[in-house]
Design a protein around this motif. Structure first.
Motif, PDB file in Angstrom:
ATOM      1  N   PHE A  39       6.969  48.293   2.593  1.00 14.17           N
ATOM      2  CA  PHE A  39       7.062  49.749   2.701  1.00 14.17           C
ATOM      3  C   PHE A  39       7.715  50.195   3.999  1.00 14.17           C
ATOM      4  CE2 PHE A  39       2.974  48.420   4.424  1.00 14.17           C
ATOM      5  CZ  PHE A  39       2.882  49.130   5.610  1.00 14.17           C
ATOM      6  N   TRP A  40       8.266  49.268   4.751  1.00 13.08           N
ATOM      7  CA  TRP A  40       8.921  49.603   6.013  1.00 13.08           C
ATOM      8  C   TRP A  40      10.372  49.100   5.961  1.00 13.08           C
ATOM      9  CZ3 TRP A  40       5.382  45.873   5.076  1.00 13.08           C
ATOM     10  CH2 TRP A  40       5.731  44.559   5.353  1.00 13.08           C
ATOM     11  N   ALA A  41      11.187  49.627   6.869  1.00 13.77           N
ATOM     12  CA  ALA A  41      12.601  49.251   6.887  1.00 13.77           C
ATOM     13  C   ALA A  41      12.756  47.802   7.330  1.00 13.77           C
ATOM     14  CB  ALA A  41      13.367  50.173   7.840  1.00 13.77           C
ATOM     15  N   THR A  42      13.461  47.025   6.538  1.00 10.60           N
ATOM     16  CA  THR A  42      13.704  45.623   6.881  1.00 10.60           C
ATOM     17  C   THR A  42      15.027  45.203   6.265  1.00 10.60           C
ATOM     18  OG1 THR A  42      12.743  43.397   6.874  1.00 10.60           O
ATOM     19  CG2 THR A  42      12.479  44.686   4.868  1.00 10.60           C
ATOM     20  N   ASP A  43      15.657  44.225   6.863  1.00 11.28           N
ATOM     21  CA  ASP A  43      16.991  43.797   6.440  1.00 11.28           C
ATOM     22  C   ASP A  43      17.008  42.285   6.304  1.00 11.28           C
ATOM     23  OD1 ASP A  43      19.679  43.045   6.259  1.00 11.28           O
ATOM     24  OD2 ASP A  43      20.344  44.785   7.391  1.00 11.28           O
ATOM     25  N   LYS A  44      17.393  41.806   5.136  1.00 12.13           N
ATOM     26  CA  LYS A  44      17.452  40.375   4.870  1.00 12.13           C
ATOM     27  C   LYS A  44      18.331  39.648   5.893  1.00 12.13           C
ATOM     28  CE  LYS A  44      17.599  36.383   2.687  1.00 12.13           C
ATOM     29  NZ  LYS A  44      16.492  35.426   2.788  1.00 12.13           N
ATOM     30  N   ASN A  45      19.394  40.302   6.350  1.00  9.60           N
ATOM     31  CA  ASN A  45      20.351  39.651   7.236  1.00  9.60           C
ATOM     32  C   ASN A  45      19.856  39.532   8.671  1.00  9.60           C
ATOM     33  OD1 ASN A  45      22.315  39.354   5.170  1.00  9.60           O
ATOM     34  ND2 ASN A  45      22.881  41.515   5.433  1.00  9.60           N
ATOM     35  N   ARG A  88      15.180  31.851   1.345  1.00  5.42           N
ATOM     36  CA  ARG A  88      16.321  31.471   0.518  1.00  5.42           C
ATOM     37  C   ARG A  88      16.660  32.525  -0.530  1.00  5.42           C
ATOM     38  NH1 ARG A  88      13.491  26.866  -3.388  1.00  5.42           N
ATOM     39  NH2 ARG A  88      12.410  28.330  -4.771  1.00  5.42           N
ATOM     40  N   MET A  89      15.771  33.488  -0.725  1.00  3.00           N
ATOM     41  CA  MET A  89      15.968  34.474  -1.783  1.00  3.00           C
ATOM     42  C   MET A  89      16.834  35.638  -1.318  1.00  3.00           C
ATOM     43  SD  MET A  89      12.208  34.433  -3.566  1.00  3.00           S
ATOM     44  CE  MET A  89      11.314  34.423  -2.030  1.00  3.00           C
ATOM     45  N   ASP A  90      17.318  36.412  -2.275  1.00  2.00           N
ATOM     46  CA  ASP A  90      18.203  37.528  -1.971  1.00  2.00           C
ATOM     47  C   ASP A  90      17.477  38.649  -1.236  1.00  2.00           C
ATOM     48  OD1 ASP A  90      20.350  36.270  -3.123  1.00  2.00           O
ATOM     49  OD2 ASP A  90      20.024  37.163  -5.107  1.00  2.00           O
ATOM     50  N   GLY A  91      16.221  38.856  -1.566  1.00  2.00           N
ATOM     51  CA  GLY A  91      15.451  39.901  -0.906  1.00  2.00           C
ATOM     52  C   GLY A  91      14.586  39.335   0.206  1.00  2.00           C
ATOM     53  N   VAL A  92      13.754  40.209   0.779  1.00  2.00           N
ATOM     54  CA  VAL A  92      12.848  39.798   1.855  1.00  2.00           C
ATOM     55  C   VAL A  92      11.481  39.484   1.273  1.00  2.00           C
ATOM     56  CG1 VAL A  92      11.723  40.505   3.995  1.00  2.00           C
ATOM     57  CG2 VAL A  92      14.068  41.227   3.525  1.00  2.00           C
ATOM     58  N   GLN A 127       8.768  34.756   8.799  1.00  2.00           N
ATOM     59  CA  GLN A 127       7.961  34.347   7.646  1.00  2.00           C
ATOM     60  C   GLN A 127       6.796  35.283   7.393  1.00  2.00           C
ATOM     61  OE1 GLN A 127       7.199  30.013   8.674  1.00  2.00           O
ATOM     62  NE2 GLN A 127       7.535  29.853   6.476  1.00  2.00           N
ATOM     63  N   THR A 128       6.433  36.060   8.413  1.00  2.00           N
ATOM     64  CA  THR A 128       5.243  36.903   8.310  1.00  2.00           C
ATOM     65  C   THR A 128       5.602  38.373   8.520  1.00  2.00           C
ATOM     66  OG1 THR A 128       4.693  36.769  10.671  1.00  2.00           O
ATOM     67  CG2 THR A 128       3.816  35.042   9.229  1.00  2.00           C
ATOM     68  N   VAL A 129       4.745  39.240   7.999  1.00  2.00           N
ATOM     69  CA  VAL A 129       4.890  40.681   8.220  1.00  2.00           C
ATOM     70  C   VAL A 129       4.522  40.998   9.672  1.00  2.00           C
ATOM     71  CG1 VAL A 129       4.365  41.198   5.813  1.00  2.00           C
ATOM     72  CG2 VAL A 129       2.504  41.153   7.482  1.00  2.00           C
ATOM     73  N   PRO A 130       4.783  42.223  10.161  1.00  2.00           N
ATOM     74  CA  PRO A 130       4.405  42.585  11.529  1.00  2.00           C
ATOM     75  C   PRO A 130       2.919  42.363  11.796  1.00  2.00           C
ATOM     76  CG  PRO A 130       5.921  44.210  10.647  1.00  2.00           C
ATOM     77  CD  PRO A 130       5.569  43.293   9.502  1.00  2.00           C
ATOM     78  N   ALA A 131       2.607  42.059  13.057  1.00  2.00           N
ATOM     79  CA  ALA A 131       1.241  41.698  13.439  1.00  2.00           C
ATOM     80  C   ALA A 131       0.227  42.783  13.113  1.00  2.00           C
ATOM     81  CB  ALA A 131       1.193  41.357  14.932  1.00  2.00           C
TER      82      ALA A 131
END
Length: 336
Positions: free
Chosen positions: A290-296, A234-238, A301-305
């Protein structure tokens, strides 16, 4: 003879001097480093240059796997083992020996324990560029998405926020270290599990301390009890769970006690958004993504495995290591 571990003989010689025992050593084995016989009991040797917090979890995972496939007891031999690690190993019943002669062996009728022998920390040499911050970010991208290995250096640079020159140098080092094979048609990632293990150590030594932002805790116990229901998206960031909560979501195999949260937000945003407060003794670690990610486009819910595995295996806790192994088996089959 075998991989840079002639120090096994130095350690065994020192142990013989301190105990007066005659200890036989058998040389190189394909599945482990050596065999030694102590008081008519044969031990499998696993050797490491240095054992400390950042590689303890990886080592424990390897010991568990080796124990499953062998009936003989295991003895870890190292040039240097940090004092806090020897204490943990002793509690866990893990046999160890260092070059100085500090030893704990307890199996059947064999019991040896010597401590207090001066052990020299291995000199710190300049780490390969591939395992400095830029390399850690690039390798992480390749481990989580191996097909990115086929991208141009420019595309990798844009994807990882690492300069093109650094990408080129790091790729050359990975080739020289036998982790990347370059053919006429494509690049191939080699020795992926060894690369993952080495990346985990570098990540914990170099990058993780730099991205750790704050320790916090939930304001209310109800939030702790219902952490799975927290609407991170629900937040603006990831915001994404790592470590124990991510392992719990992926495997349903453990109940998290320590929480790891990766985010693009400032930690101050979490006070109102997630009802957390700063606390140096809190059980929530907040780290920067520290990696490229996009809120959209990223609603996970989890970071990469790969990162979940790293967080869990580094903790050194047996349940976390078991969960990490499940993730390696199910989520990271392409790395095994």
């Amino acid at each position: 003879m075998y991989r840079n571990n002639d120090f096994i003989y130095d350690a065994v010689t020192r142990l013989s001097e301190l105990t007066g025992l005659v200890i036989d050593v058998e040389g190189v084995r394909q599945e482990y480093d050596a065999l030694i016989s102590v008081l008519n009991t044969q031990f499998i040797i696993q050797s490491y240059t240095e054992i400390r917090s950042s590689n303890k979890g990886v080592i424990l995972s390897k010991i568990n796997a080796l124990s499953t496939n062998n009936k003989k007891p295991i003895l870890i031999v190292a040039k240097y083992i940090a004092a806090e690690i020897t204490s943990e190993f002793k509690v866990l019943g893990i046999n160890y020996l260092d070059v100085a002669g500090n030893v704990f062996i307890k199996h059947g009728n064999v019991f040896l324990f010597i401590s207090g022998q001066k052990s020299k920390r291995i000199a710190t040499f300049k780490q390969s560029r591939a395992f400095q911050e830029s390399g850690i970010k690039l390798i992480f991208n390749l481990l989580k998405t191996p097909e990115n290995l086929q991208l141009s250096y420019r595309a990798l640079s844009e994807l990882t926020d690492v300069s093109i020159g650094s990408v080129s140098n790091i790729m050359q080092e990975l080739e020289s270290l036998n982790f990347v094979l370059k053919t006429k048609a494509k690049r191939v990632l080699k020795n992926k599990k060894d690369l993952l293990d080495r990346w985990i150590i570098a990540y914990n030594d170099v990058l993780r301390p730099r991205i750790l932002r704050k320790k916090m805790r939930f304001v209310k116990d109800t939030e702790l009890a219902n952490w799975k229901s927290i609407p991170l998206n629900r937040m603006d960031g990831v915001c994404q769970w790592g470590g124990e909560p991510a392992g719990a979501l992926k495997t349903d195999y453990l109940s998290p006690e320590k929480f790891t949260l990766y985010t693009t937000l400032n930690w101050q945003n979490l006070i109102n958004e997630l009802n957390m407060v700063p606390d140096e003794n809190g059980n929530i670690e907040v780290l920067s993504i520290f990696w490229a990610t996009d809120k959209n486009t990223n609603t996970e819910q989890t970071v990469p495995a790969v990162l979940i595995y790293a967080d869990l295996i580094t903790s050194g806790f047996s349940r976390n290591i078991e969960t990490a192994d499940l993730i390696l088996e199910n989520e990271l089959q392409y790395i095994k």
